[in-house]
Design an enzyme around this catalytic site. Structure first.
Site, short mmCIF file in Angstrom:
data_model
loop_
_atom_site.label_atom_id
_atom_site.label_comp_id
_atom_site.label_asym_id
_atom_site.label_seq_id
_atom_site.Cartn_x
_atom_site.Cartn_y
_atom_site.Cartn_z
N TRP A 95 0.82 -1.21 0.00
CA TRP A 95 0.00 0.00 0.00
C TRP A 95 0.86 1.27 0.00
O TRP A 95 0.31 2.37 -0.01
CB TRP A 95 -0.94 0.00 1.21
CG TRP A 95 -0.27 0.34 2.53
CD1 TRP A 95 0.93 -0.10 2.98
CD2 TRP A 95 -0.79 1.17 3.56
NE1 TRP A 95 1.21 0.38 4.23
CE2 TRP A 95 0.16 1.18 4.62
CE3 TRP A 95 -1.96 1.91 3.72
CZ2 TRP A 95 -0.04 1.90 5.79
CZ3 TRP A 95 -2.15 2.62 4.90
CH2 TRP A 95 -1.20 2.62 5.92
N ASP A 96 2.19 1.10 0.02
CA ASP A 96 3.06 2.27 0.08
C ASP A 96 2.82 3.25 -1.06
O ASP A 96 3.17 4.44 -0.95
CB ASP A 96 4.53 1.83 0.07
CG ASP A 96 4.87 0.92 1.23
OD1 ASP A 96 4.25 -0.16 1.30
OD2 ASP A 96 5.74 1.26 2.04
N GLU A 145 -0.21 -3.59 12.22
CA GLU A 145 0.53 -4.84 12.04
C GLU A 145 1.03 -5.49 13.33
O GLU A 145 1.39 -6.67 13.31
CB GLU A 145 1.72 -4.66 11.07
CG GLU A 145 1.29 -4.40 9.64
CD GLU A 145 2.45 -4.42 8.67
OE1 GLU A 145 3.57 -4.00 9.05
OE2 GLU A 145 2.25 -4.85 7.52
N LYS A 183 2.76 -0.07 15.93
CA LYS A 183 3.90 0.12 15.03
C LYS A 183 3.75 1.44 14.30
O LYS A 183 4.68 2.24 14.20
CB LYS A 183 3.96 -1.05 14.04
CG LYS A 183 5.08 -0.97 13.02
CD LYS A 183 4.99 -2.16 12.07
CE LYS A 183 6.06 -2.08 10.99
NZ LYS A 183 5.92 -3.18 10.01
N GLN A 184 2.56 1.65 13.75
CA GLN A 184 2.18 2.92 13.13
C GLN A 184 0.68 3.05 13.38
O GLN A 184 -0.10 2.22 12.94
CB GLN A 184 2.50 2.92 11.64
CG GLN A 184 2.02 1.67 10.91
CD GLN A 184 2.57 1.55 9.52
OE1 GLN A 184 3.43 2.30 9.10
NE2 GLN A 184 2.07 0.58 8.78
#
Length: 816
Positions: free
Chosen positions: A371-372, A510, A631-632
């Protein structure tokens, strides 16, 4: 060490280097060399080559890597008595191999000499890698040596190396050896070392008369053929020597040797020209024929370089950001622009390739497409829309596979994979190795369904930027409608809540794969995923308003829509459940607030600032699933993608009372529980802080800016740069700090540039017009160059204009 490593303490010499577009490494450092290799990768959007040493094969610190855009192969490995199949970005034969020996000495290895001088320079402006050294061998012969390397941006099938070798105190015969080495494995990522790394068969090697050599290889499963051909020329006192080469063949390599008499203080110049073709190329007969003919047409290194340099000059003229700031962040921003174009450029247009999250710079994530691209497309849309359109076709061509995946899981519509490679099937690994514990662990990250919102978001943003209605009608609308249909299938109505839910998935965070008291993977009602599902469905409803009549009927037929689906979409768009607490905190997912609190001080003290908590805790026999730790942070993505007005509108549409002042409360909440285990995390945090705390936003931006240059995650960048984070930093300058957004067919500008920035200048392509922007602390200056599109609507801090002819505008900025 790299120059500059500390941008807060820049010497005058370093500042001059940065102003001259050069990144300079001085001195040999075996431990740092893998990082230099990745950052000194040269590419052109068709293929790329790491900045490895030419005269050495792969060893503990040197890793020659040549990667073809979209060049994948599948192989089966046995892990824990279980056979698993992975698809990898293939490391192709090593064309850069070039070495020499003096007299009857061994082949050159500078690590076995006394190194008197060593400097590596990456020139971003001209796209050339230069290595300069002086050394003294065991016979006290002193030699100066300069290597220059390019991967041509002007011709995607061409690369070249030039050497200049000067004997300073000796005269003797030297042997130059040029090779193409096919004895290659994929071994650039240590944690993949137990997997099958053999991807190539060598089909043929040979010579091309007296002037060159070739090697044809083929991937074992995907059957992609590549021919690399190389010529070798030697000049003494600027005069080309006529020499009789010797050719040497092994089972997997071919070499060409030339012997010359070198004289003291006389420069011997060596030029190696290379051509590369594959069976995937358009308009080719066969790779060998094309490579041989291309090589025969190549002139000198100088002429190849001049065309290459002019092409880079055109690129910089179109897309360069010019930022004046207190600590000269411009150099690293240029490095990010450079690597973006090394991966995807105009040479990529028409190729069946997506945007790999780690570039074509190494083997991390196996070169897969994630998805980056959500962080990459905004920058490309505003500069090279024709490239953006081509890259979006990667997803459209894989729509049949996504439809099949949805059917196989009992859904209608299209379900795109979390990791995509050659044909669009799910490429997420079944097992992954935790390098901290050395244990193989089941990988459930394929449950990240939010990729099915990222793709329609990218399609819609491209359309908004370009007004390319033909693309939307022919391709983009299907992608949006198909993914909306999938979301309406996966969302289930909860009669107790009287709302729709999405259960059994993972969010972008994640760290969390399942609930602490359950073994079954999946979480319920990830806030970001549920919100983006609604956004996708609403976007699909907008599509249906745009296309009516016969074209709508054709679209509905292709997608499989019926009138019930449209009514169902409208119901979901008003009744999706979002875990929003009364205090305004959006929970990352149902039950996030019930998880344990982590002792952050303990883990930061032991492991540093950037934590991969999932790996650390698994090593300790614990699990990130037990803790309120991200994580984010998923929720922050909402503030990254949407303005406060848009968020309030969407929440109100869903029947939630969401207030703008909830946003800073959520930012504060999630900042405390985020480990920044992803390079994307700092990009998101910098963005969401931009309006509330520009000072902190700038500081976080600089951390994101330096994440690859300084390899802040400790060993990840040598495996491949983080393209999403690089493009994300560019977009912070381009859109975030300038307040540039497209809403209701209006281009909005509401700058709030940090105090550390004095000025930013760039130009964008918007709906077939060029717009040059210059923003300072006090003013915004706009030069509008009329193209061939319709007049555009512009709004600068509440002041509206219609731009339909060449004009210049100036606005005084109201400071918040």
């Amino acid at each position: 060490m790299a120059v500059p490593l500390n941008m807060n303490k820049v010497t005058e010499n370093q500042k001059k280097i940065m102003d001259n577009w050069n990144i300079v490494y001085t001195g040999w450092d075996e431990k740092e060399h893998p990082l230099r290799e990745a950052l000194c990768t040269l590419g052109n959007g068709y293929f790329a080559a790491r900045g490895a040493l030419e005269e050495q094969k792969a060893n503990g610190y040197n890793y020659p890597g040549t990667y073809l855009a979209g060049g994948y192969n599948r192989a089966v490995s046995e892990i824990k008595a279980k056979k698993i199949e992975n698809e990898d970005l293939v490391n192709w034969p090593n064309w850069i191999y070039l070495t020499f020996k003096i007299g009857d000495s061994d082949w050159f290895d500078f690590t076995k000499t006394e190194l008197l001088e060593y400097t590596v320079t990456l020139n971003l402006e001209e796209g050339i890698l230069k290595r300069k050294m002086r050394f003294r061998d065991e016979k006290f012969r002193e030699t100066s040596f300069v290597s220059r390397r390019i991967v041509s941006m002007a011709d995607p099938h061409v690369a070249a190396i030039q050497w200049e070798l000067v004997p300073e105190n000796w005269t003797d015969e030297i042997t130059i050896r040029s090779g193409i080495d096919g004895d290659i494995k994929n071994c650039g990522v240590e944690r993949y070392s137990e997997l099958n790394s053999q991807h190539l068969d060598i089909l043929e090697t040979g010579n091309l008369g007296n002037y060159g050599i070739f090697l044809t290889s083929q991937t074992k499963q995907s059957k992609i053929r590549m021919t690399q051909a190389a010529s070798l020329s030697v000049f003494l006192d600027e005069k080309e020597l006529e020499l009789n080469p010797e050719f040497h063949y092994s089972e997997k390599a071919v070499f060409q040797d030339l012997k010359i008499e070198c004289r003291q203080n006389t420069t011997a110049r060596v030029e190696k020209m290379v051509s590369v073709y594959t069976s995937k190329d358009l308009a080719v007969s066969d790779p060998l024929t094309e490579a041989r003919e291309k090589l025969g047409r190549l002139d000198s290194f100088y002429h190849i370089f001049q065309k290459h340099r002019k092409t880079w000059a055109n690129i910089w003229n179109l897309i360069n950001l010019d930022v004046k700031s207190k600590n000269n962040e411009m150099m690293i921003l240029r490095l990010h622009v450079f690597h973006l174009h090394q991966t995807i450029s105009e040479n990529s247009i028409g190729l069946d390739v997506g945007v790999p999250s780690r570039g074509w710079h190494g083997e991390a994530y196996r070169g897969h497409i994630f998805w980056d691209e959500l962080y990459i497309f905004p920058y490309i849309n505003f500069h090279l829309p024709q490239l953006a359109r081509s890259l979006l076709m990667y997803r459209y061509h894989r729509l049949p596979q996504a439809r099949k995946a949805a059917r196989d899981n009992g859904y209608r519509g299209a379900m795109f994979p979390w990791q995509s490679g050659s044909n669009g099937r799910e490429e997420t690994q079944v097992m992954h190795l935790n390098p901290k514990s050395g244990r193989w662990i089941p990988d459930k990250s394929h449950l990240q369904r939010h990729i099915n919102a990222a793709i329609p978001y990218n399609v819609w943003q491209y359309y908004q930027t370009t007004n390319d209605i033909d693309y939307l009608a022919a391709f983009g609308a299907e992608l949006i409608l198909d993914t909306a249909l999938f979301w309406s299938e996966i969302a289930k109505f909860n009669t107790e809540k009287e709302r729709y839910e999405i259960n059994g998935i993972m969010g972008p965070d994640e760290y969390h794969t399942h609930y602490p008291d359950k073994e079954k993977p999946g979480l319920n009602n990830n806030a970001y995923t549920n919100f983006m599902a609604v956004w996708t469905i609403q976007c699909a409803l907008n599509i249906l308003e745009i296309f009516k009549g016969e074209h709508f009927d054709r679209l509905a037929q292709r997608v499989g829509l019926n009138s019930h689906d449209v009514e169902h979409w409208k119901d979901i768009a008003g009744k999706m459940y979002i875990p929003l607490q009364k205090n305004g905190i959006i929970l990352q997912f149902d039950g996030f607030d019930k998880l344990q609190e982590l002792n952050w001080e303990k883990y930061h003290k032991k492991y540093g600032e950037e934590l991969r908590l999932d790996r650390i805790l698994e090593k300790e026999g614990d699990s990130a699933n037990n803790y309120r730790a991200s994580k984010q942070a998923d929720v922050m993505m909402l503030f990254y993608l949407f303005s406060s007005d848009e968020l309030v509108e969407k929440f109100n549409q869903l029947g939630y009372d969401f207030k703008p002042d909830y946003i800073p409360k959520n930012i504060e909440y999630y900042e405390k529980v985020t480990s920044h285990g992803s390079t994307l995390s700092q990009v998101i945090h910098s963005w969401v802080l931009a309006r509330s705390d520009r000072k902190r936003s700038w500081n976080v931006f600089r951390e994101a800016l330096m994440s690859d240059f300084e390899d802040v995650q400790g060993g990840t960048t040598p495996e491949g740069i983080h393209l999403g984070a690089m493009a994300g930093t560019l977009d912070i300058i381009q859109r975030c700090y300038t307040g540039l957004e497209i809403r209701d067919d209006v281009l909005w500008l509401n700058p709030r540039i940090p105090q550390e920035m004095n000025e930013v200048k760039f130009q964008i392509r918007y709906r077939s017009h060029w717009i040059k922007l210059r923003v300072t602390q006090e003013k915004i200056l706009i030069d509008f160059e009329n193209g061939w599109g319709e007049p555009i609507k512009l709004n600068v801090q509440g002041k509206s204009r219609i731009l339909d002819k060449n004009t210049s505008l100036e606005f005084n900025l109201k400071q918040a």
